[in-house]
Design an enzyme around this catalytic site. Structure first.
Site, PDB file in Angstrom:
ATOM      1  N   MET A  24       0.843  -1.204   0.000  1.00  0.00           N
ATOM      2  CA  MET A  24       0.000   0.000   0.000  1.00  0.00           C
ATOM      3  C   MET A  24       0.871   1.244   0.000  1.00  0.00           C
ATOM      4  O   MET A  24       1.735   1.403   0.865  1.00  0.00           O
ATOM      5  CB  MET A  24      -0.915   0.021   1.230  1.00  0.00           C
ATOM      6  CG  MET A  24      -2.009  -1.022   1.204  1.00  0.00           C
ATOM      7  SD  MET A  24      -2.993  -0.968   2.704  1.00  0.00           S
ATOM      8  CE  MET A  24      -1.819  -1.651   3.897  1.00  0.00           C
ATOM      9  N   THR A  25       0.634   2.115  -0.955  1.00  0.00           N
ATOM     10  CA  THR A  25       1.350   3.382  -1.021  1.00  0.00           C
ATOM     11  C   THR A  25       0.984   4.251   0.172  1.00  0.00           C
ATOM     12  O   THR A  25      -0.183   4.407   0.497  1.00  0.00           O
ATOM     13  CB  THR A  25       1.000   4.112  -2.324  1.00  0.00           C
ATOM     14  OG1 THR A  25       1.447   3.320  -3.427  1.00  0.00           O
ATOM     15  CG2 THR A  25       1.650   5.474  -2.387  1.00  0.00           C
ATOM     16  N   GLN A  99       8.376  -4.545  -2.680  1.00  0.00           N
ATOM     17  CA  GLN A  99       7.692  -4.513  -3.969  1.00  0.00           C
ATOM     18  C   GLN A  99       8.454  -3.621  -4.952  1.00  0.00           C
ATOM     19  O   GLN A  99       8.667  -2.439  -4.694  1.00  0.00           O
ATOM     20  CB  GLN A  99       6.247  -4.029  -3.857  1.00  0.00           C
ATOM     21  CG  GLN A  99       5.498  -4.292  -5.173  1.00  0.00           C
ATOM     22  CD  GLN A  99       4.106  -3.718  -5.201  1.00  0.00           C
ATOM     23  OE1 GLN A  99       3.915  -2.518  -5.078  1.00  0.00           O
ATOM     24  NE2 GLN A  99       3.111  -4.579  -5.365  1.00  0.00           N
ATOM     25  N   GLY A 176       3.371  -6.186 -11.281  1.00  0.00           N
ATOM     26  CA  GLY A 176       2.916  -6.288 -12.660  1.00  0.00           C
ATOM     27  C   GLY A 176       1.445  -6.002 -12.810  1.00  0.00           C
ATOM     28  O   GLY A 176       0.813  -6.473 -13.774  1.00  0.00           O
ATOM     29  N   TYR A 180       0.220  -0.269 -14.120  1.00  0.00           N
ATOM     30  CA  TYR A 180       1.546   0.327 -14.162  1.00  0.00           C
ATOM     31  C   TYR A 180       2.365  -0.280 -15.303  1.00  0.00           C
ATOM     32  O   TYR A 180       1.835  -0.966 -16.167  1.00  0.00           O
ATOM     33  CB  TYR A 180       2.207   0.196 -12.797  1.00  0.00           C
ATOM     34  CG  TYR A 180       1.433   0.933 -11.722  1.00  0.00           C
ATOM     35  CD1 TYR A 180       1.242   2.305 -11.817  1.00  0.00           C
ATOM     36  CD2 TYR A 180       0.841   0.262 -10.659  1.00  0.00           C
ATOM     37  CE1 TYR A 180       0.503   2.997 -10.861  1.00  0.00           C
ATOM     38  CE2 TYR A 180       0.100   0.944  -9.700  1.00  0.00           C
ATOM     39  CZ  TYR A 180      -0.066   2.310  -9.810  1.00  0.00           C
ATOM     40  OH  TYR A 180      -0.808   2.997  -8.880  1.00  0.00           O
ATOM     41  N   GLY A 309      -5.229  -5.373   2.463  1.00  0.00           N
ATOM     42  CA  GLY A 309      -4.580  -4.082   2.411  1.00  0.00           C
ATOM     43  C   GLY A 309      -5.168  -3.116   3.412  1.00  0.00           C
ATOM     44  O   GLY A 309      -4.632  -2.902   4.503  1.00  0.00           O
TER      45      GLY A 309
END
Length: 357
Positions: A24-25, A99, A176, A180, A309
């Protein structure tokens, strides 16, 4: 006992439970240096009860940075910053994969210090905007990578994987998914190339092969999201493309495949029989995935592990809460990205004590 709480012994992973913390960003890294925030080690250590943690996306190349506060894993300073994180997680008894991330066209010159984003082909995102330090902005038309530049990005993923091992990560996950760069090569609308990368699975396969050669297949996971329209990706025949991708990478013997199911294609049911190793399942919808959904996926044999998440944002001790049947706290959407401690390391554990104390 909930299947989520049982231990797992796979070809390469030995985990105390089957709960994976999904990447998670959080947008809290130093925006100039790309070094993780000083509190990042606390954030991940608080969540070390997960069977496996997958870190937020970390850029493999400066042109792969997708927004303000996104960390990198390219410089020695960044490696040192992440080493503090992995040491904290290991001290708390956890396991963590990094990641590896390149956003491709999903960025902006304001984020890239004036550089034009790169992509498989010069196809612009038309109907969405992107967040920059200056506010929301329209996307620009990306520049198509040359064949040599695409090969360079493949090597950048491998170099980042080597840096992840130097930083003490237990392994890496290749991003993947979610529209993105790798999925832009897989997409029907975003890959209009005429070189060897016109074959949609070629770039993804080369990245996986390069990363496994760099650090060993037993340390490598791959995350995909077939038929995911996120970030204006179109996949005309996801079943054919992702079956072909799995046929190419399954013989490598990866640590795991992480499948996000979103869209009409039932990816987990279709791909599970075609994958011989560990499979991590995930459902990506408008609401956080429930405990019951994860349990049902495991019980049905669709996955060996299941990732959560958003539940981990406000519930750092999520496995303990599942085990106790305790209520789950709700996270504050306003504090997910950027900032400092608030909404990051101040959500209490079930006991009410700071899990790092």
């Amino acid at each position: 006992m909930s299947p989520l709480l049982t231990s797992y012994e796979g070809p390469h992973l030995r985990l105390p439970n089957r709960i994976v913390m999904a990447p998670m960003t959080r947008g809290r890294a130093d925006d100039v240096t790309g070094v993780p925030h000083p509190l990042t080690k606390m954030y991940y250590a608080q969540r070390a009860g997960a069977g496996l943690i997958v870190s937020e996306g970390i850029w493999a190349d400066p042109l792969g940075k997708g927004g303000p506060g996104i960390p990198g894993l390219v410089t020695d300073e960044q490696v040192a910053g992440w080493r503090e994180v992995t040491e904290a997680v290991h001290a708390a008894g956890g396991r963590i994969f990094a990641q590896l991330w390149h956003v491709g066209r999903m960025t902006h010159p304001d984020i890239l210090r004036g550089e034009t984003p790169v992509a498989p082909s010069p196809v612009r995102i038309e109907h969405e905007q992107i967040y920059t330090a200056e506010g929301m902005a329209d996307h620009v038309t990306p520049r198509a990578l040359t064949t040599a530049e695409a090969e360079g990005v493949v090597e950048a993923f491998a170099a980042e994987a080597r840096n992840a091992v130097r930083a003490g990560f237990d392994g890496v996950e290749i991003h993947g998914a979610n529209g993105y760069l790798i999925q832009q090569f897989l997409g029907s609308n975003t890959n209009r190339r005429t070189d060897r990368y016109a074959e949609p699975t070629r770039f993804a396969t080369e990245v996986v092969e390069a990363v496994t050669a760099a650090v060993g297949a037993d340390r490598v996971g791959l995350r995909i999201s077939p038929d995911n329209p996120e970030n204006e990706i179109v996949e005309d025949d996801p079943q054919a493309v992702y079956r072909r991708l799995l046929d190419a990478v399954d013989p490598l013997g990866l640590a795991y495949l992480h499948v996000i199911e979103r869209g009409a294609y039932g990816a987990l049911a279709d791909l599970r029989p075609r994958w011989s190793g560990t499979l991590v399942g995930n459902f990506n919808g408008s609401e956080p995935t429930t405990r019951r959904a994860g349990e049902e996926a495991l019980s049905a044999g669709l996955a060996d592990l299941f990732s959560f998440g958003r539940l981990f944002l406000a519930n750092p001790d999520l496995p303990e809460r599942f085990a106790a049947g305790a209520p789950l706290a709700a996270y504050d959407p306003a504090t997910v990205y950027g900032g400092g401690a608030e909404g990051y390391v101040d959500y209490p554990a079930l006991t009410g004590a700071d899990s790092t104390s």
